[in-house]
Design a protein around this motif. Structure first.
Motif, PDB file in Angstrom:
ATOM      1  N   PRO B  42     -52.460 -21.771  27.011  1.00  0.00           N
ATOM      2  CA  PRO B  42     -52.809 -22.666  25.902  1.00  0.00           C
ATOM      3  C   PRO B  42     -51.996 -22.410  24.631  1.00  0.00           C
ATOM      4  O   PRO B  42     -51.590 -23.338  23.947  1.00  0.00           O
ATOM      5  N   GLY B  43     -51.724 -21.158  24.335  1.00  0.00           N
ATOM      6  CA  GLY B  43     -50.979 -20.839  23.115  1.00  0.00           C
ATOM      7  C   GLY B  43     -49.537 -21.280  23.142  1.00  0.00           C
ATOM      8  O   GLY B  43     -48.887 -21.405  22.109  1.00  0.00           O
ATOM      9  N   TYR B  46     -47.475 -25.946  22.966  1.00  0.00           N
ATOM     10  CA  TYR B  46     -46.660 -26.700  22.006  1.00  0.00           C
ATOM     11  C   TYR B  46     -45.288 -26.061  21.777  1.00  0.00           C
ATOM     12  O   TYR B  46     -44.515 -26.534  20.959  1.00  0.00           O
ATOM     13  N   SER B  47     -45.011 -24.977  22.485  1.00  0.00           N
ATOM     14  CA  SER B  47     -43.708 -24.331  22.286  1.00  0.00           C
ATOM     15  C   SER B  47     -42.625 -25.123  23.024  1.00  0.00           C
ATOM     16  O   SER B  47     -42.839 -25.593  24.143  1.00  0.00           O
ATOM     17  N   PHE B 233     -58.823 -35.817  30.758  1.00  0.00           N
ATOM     18  CA  PHE B 233     -58.184 -34.738  29.994  1.00  0.00           C
ATOM     19  C   PHE B 233     -57.642 -35.246  28.661  1.00  0.00           C
ATOM     20  O   PHE B 233     -56.990 -34.527  27.915  1.00  0.00           O
ATOM     21  N   SER B 235     -58.554 -37.455  25.032  1.00  0.00           N
ATOM     22  CA  SER B 235     -59.598 -38.050  24.203  1.00  0.00           C
ATOM     23  C   SER B 235     -58.961 -38.461  22.887  1.00  0.00           C
ATOM     24  O   SER B 235     -57.821 -38.097  22.603  1.00  0.00           O
ATOM     25  N   GLU B 237     -59.616 -37.412  20.122  1.00  0.00           N
ATOM     26  CA  GLU B 237     -59.486 -36.285  19.205  1.00  0.00           C
ATOM     27  C   GLU B 237     -58.404 -35.288  19.622  1.00  0.00           C
ATOM     28  O   GLU B 237     -57.663 -34.799  18.792  1.00  0.00           O
ATOM     29  N   ALA B 238     -58.340 -34.958  20.887  1.00  0.00           N
ATOM     30  CA  ALA B 238     -57.298 -34.032  21.328  1.00  0.00           C
ATOM     31  C   ALA B 238     -57.125 -34.126  22.830  1.00  0.00           C
ATOM     32  O   ALA B 238     -58.076 -34.373  23.560  1.00  0.00           O
ATOM     33  N   GLN B 240     -56.034 -32.324  26.439  1.00  0.00           N
ATOM     34  CA  GLN B 240     -55.900 -30.999  27.051  1.00  0.00           C
ATOM     35  C   GLN B 240     -54.604 -31.001  27.850  1.00  0.00           C
ATOM     36  O   GLN B 240     -54.596 -31.285  29.056  1.00  0.00           O
TER      37      GLN B 240
END
Lengths: 441, 276
Positions: B42-43, B46-47, B233, B235, B237-238, B240
């Motif tokens: 997860p971390g 965005y890399s 997966f 939405s 708002e965000a 996954q």
């Protein structure tokens, strides 16, 4: 040879159709079928529940826990949960009503409140629940929160999962830019100043105000915080072209033109903020858990503050999110649905909603109660600005008539046109107001 | 002189190859990026790194547990194959009838079919849904297939294809005593197989990607298609990204497998269809 192939093709097609027919489980799944002929007291009641939280993988578990605990406590009531994405839930409900298979309880987004009341035959709680029981249930509810699902003096939607706009900020970028991470800006003028400082002294962008696309709840919050409104109190006139609203959007445009605000869209900005490339972000508090995860992985500290104000005017945060509507016409199902609504908005219900799904508790007292959310709030202090905003909460206004969504879109398009260019905000918003007015019933 | 023209042709070939490599990269990179993201923690999501720093299968586990993946894949395949086969069958028969016989109202009927292609799905979805619901076909794969057993697009495409088929061959077969049914399947169909297959591929992809109709007809993930599963997966708002990319990768595998197995036929059908 050719004949064999043709026969094989035909056989394949027939097999497919047969396989499809075998997949039909309609007879047992359709919850409304159980209602035929009414339900006596004491008989098991099954109610269909359309929910968009169930359609979001990260929120499914918490929502299912609500259902499981309710069913365990009410063995006579079965919930048939049906997951539908929030963007499609109105279409699905409309189609099912047309097909004579209306859901018994539906979770609908607040901006469709007026439409649901007039087109889905949503039941007012005052009409299906004895007054004494209703007022007893509402004890301990946030008075502002209760207003969210009311229309013309009646409670059609019981607020369920909702959030408010909060100002997330990156404490590391604040420190790098020479700002105090413990003193976040409280007015838009201060936000602009801090954002310019971050943009000037670091490689990150300054600020982003979310909500110019999708739904208009943050736009309504901004306009309201400057003393404006999007719809008149008598629900007859569109008002987002009036000077207070124009001034609020002009602040936003100025933020972009001055370089304090980035030029990213709302999707890109979530990514940028997660990567630590943006100083401040005004957006839904529901993003909190995703941002906590990103900040821990990225080695920066996430902080949150209340929505900034226009000078010394009080802010009017508007909620996002949804309410639960009873749509069933069957009395036994209405009773069962009310029991369900009562449970999910009880102290226990909101403990699950806040800690597992990530939305605000409508019963503010439970955050200080060790039996419910006290420990959780202490472990998750970021939720505090969000909770404090409950006292100033304003309902998300739903536009009347069948064109409610076009009116909302017209407002959002005008906002986008204003902040993405250098055009005259007053002219853009007034023109949008007159177009939206022509869409009113 | 010869050297110069050789150099020119080599330069031309190099240019063409560079263009093709560039286009291939454009086609492959999104899939590569989905694959890369699906193995990131997860971390790292965005890399912009080209490879995960810490490889993880968690996204696959999460995706597999969140939705009934195997069941949804089977449903998607059943619906896509069922729909494609029935659409091809109905459109072959329609195109044959339109091109073979002069009957009263032929032009009007053809115009009507053409017009249905212009009607947006949103206009017909509620009436279709009411009918499917009345027939008790909600939450069934049959409910997904039945309203789509005929495709105006396929009829129009095949009509053009059938029209270009030499009439002399049909007349010759007739003189040999072949029946109308025999002429269609023994004379016309084998010769137009490539064109029909290329339309079939388009119909399959369109059915595979269908989102709205399965959303209306099915209430439960186990009766629905994979496109609905992927939506869970995402939405407002965000998203996954990790599990979404893992699910997308799994969803792509059957199509990739079909492509690898039928590569030659698919390319042939596109080339022939394109040149025709």
């Amino acid at each position: 040879m050719f004949h064999t192939k043709t026969k094989l093709g035909g056989l394949l097609a027939l097999t497919m159709l047969f396989a499809s027919a075998c997949g039909n489980a309609n007879g047992t799944v359709d919850g409304t079928a159980a209602a035929a002929g009414g339900t006596d007291v004491g008989e098991k009641v099954k109610i269909t529940f359309y929910s968009y939280n169930l359609a979001i993988a990260s929120q499914k578990e918490g929502t299912q826990q609500l259902i499981d605990e309710f069913e365990a406590a009410h063995p006579q009531i079965d919930i048939d949960p049906i997951a539908v994405a929030s963007t499609e839930i109105n279409t699905k409900v409309q189609a099912d009503i047309a097909a004579g298979a209306s859901p018994d309880v539906a979770q609908l987004v607040f901006d469709g409140l007026d439409y649901a009341v007039h087109n889905y035959n949503a039941k007012a709680l005052e009409d299906v629940v004895p007054a004494e029981e209703l007022s007893k249930t509402f004890e301990g509810f946030s008075p502002n929160g209760l207003e969210l699902g009311r229309l013309n003096g009646k409670t059609y939607g019981l607020p369920f999962t909702f959030s408010t706009p909060v100002l997330f900020y990156n404490a590391k970028l604040f420190a790098d830019a020479g700002l105090d991470p413990n003193a976040p800006p409280t007015t838009w003028a201060e936000v602009k100043e801090a954002a310019l400082q971050i943009a000037g002294k670091t490689e990150a962008e300054g600020v982003h105000i979310g909500g110019s696309a999708g739904n208009d709840w943050i736009v309504q919050a901004l306009i309201g915080s400057n003393g404006g409104e999007v719809l008149s109190d008598d629900r007859a006139s569109i008002r987002f072209g009036e000077p207070e609203a124009v001034e609020a959007i002009r602040m936003w445009q100025d933020m972009v033109l001055s370089g304090a605000h980035d030029k990213l869209n709302d999707g890109e900005v979530i990514q940028a903020f997660s990567e630590g490339k943006l100083g401040m972000l005004l957006y839904t508090s529901a993003l909190q858990s995703a941002f906590i995860q990103a900040s821990q992985a990225g080695g920066w500290e996430l902080k949150a503050a209340a929505m900034p104000s226009f000078g010394d005017k009080p802010t009017t945060p508007v909620n996002s999110g949804s309410a639960l509507f009873i749509l069933s016409g069957d009395e036994a199902k209405q009773k069962a649905a009310w029991e369900f609504l009562k449970f999910v908005t009880s102290e226990r219900g909101y403990t699950i909603i806040t800690s597992k799904i990530g939305y605000l508790p409508l019963r503010p007292a439970i955050v200080d109660d060790p039996n419910y959310l006290k420990d959780w709030v202490e472990a998750n202090p970021l939720v505090k600005p969000n909770l404090e905003q409950l006292t100033r909460l304003r309902p998300w206004i739903s536009y009347p008539g069948p064109n409610w969504l076009q009116i909302e879109t017209t407002l959002l398009e005008a906002v986008q046109q204003s902040i993405q260019g250098t055009g005259d905000v007053a002219a853009i918003m007034q023109e949008a107001q007159s177009r939206a007015q022509s869409l009113m019933p | 002189m010869r050297d110069a023209s050789l150099r020119e042709s080599r330069a031309g070939a190099a240019g063409k190859h560079a263009l093709l490599i560039g286009l291939s990269f454009l086609a492959i990179f999104p899939f590569y990026w989905a694959l890369n993201t699906s193995f990131k923690s997860p971390g790292e999501i965005y890399s912009p790194s080209l490879f995960p720093a810490h490889w993880t299968f968690d996204n696959y586990v999460q995706a597999w547990q969140a939705i009934p993946m195997a069941r949804m894949l089977t449903n998607s395949l059943t619906v896509a194959v069922g729909q494609t086969v029935t659409q091809l069958l109905t459109s072959v028969l329609a195109a044959y009838a339109f091109t073979r016989w002069e009957f009263r109202g032929r032009h009007a009927l053809y115009a009507l079919i053409s017009l249905t292609w212009l009607v947006p799905f949103q206009v017909i979805m509620i009436p279709n849904y009411v009918v499917i619901s009345d027939w008790g076909l909600r939450n069934s794969l049959l409910g997904l297939i039945i309203p789509n057993v005929a495709s105006a697009f396929a009829v129009l495409q095949l009509y053009q294809t059938f029209r270009s088929f030499p009439k002399a061959l049909v007349e010759a077969a007739q003189l040999d005593g072949a029946s109308s049914w025999g002429i269609l399947w023994r004379v016309i169909f084998p010769n137009l197989r490539a064109s029909i297959a290329s339309i079939g591929v388009l119909l399959f992809i369109s059915s595979w990607n269908d989102y709205f109709w399965p959303l209306l007809v099915t209430n439960k993930p186990e009766y629905s298609t994979l496109q609905i599963g992927l939506q869970s997966f995402m939405s407002t708002e965000a998203n996954q990204w990790g599990p979404l990319m893992a699910a997308t990768t799994i969803a792509s595998l059957p199509i990739l497998l079909i492509y690898l197995l039928l590569q030659r036929q698919i390319i042939d059908s596109f080339v022939k269809g394109g040149l025709r």
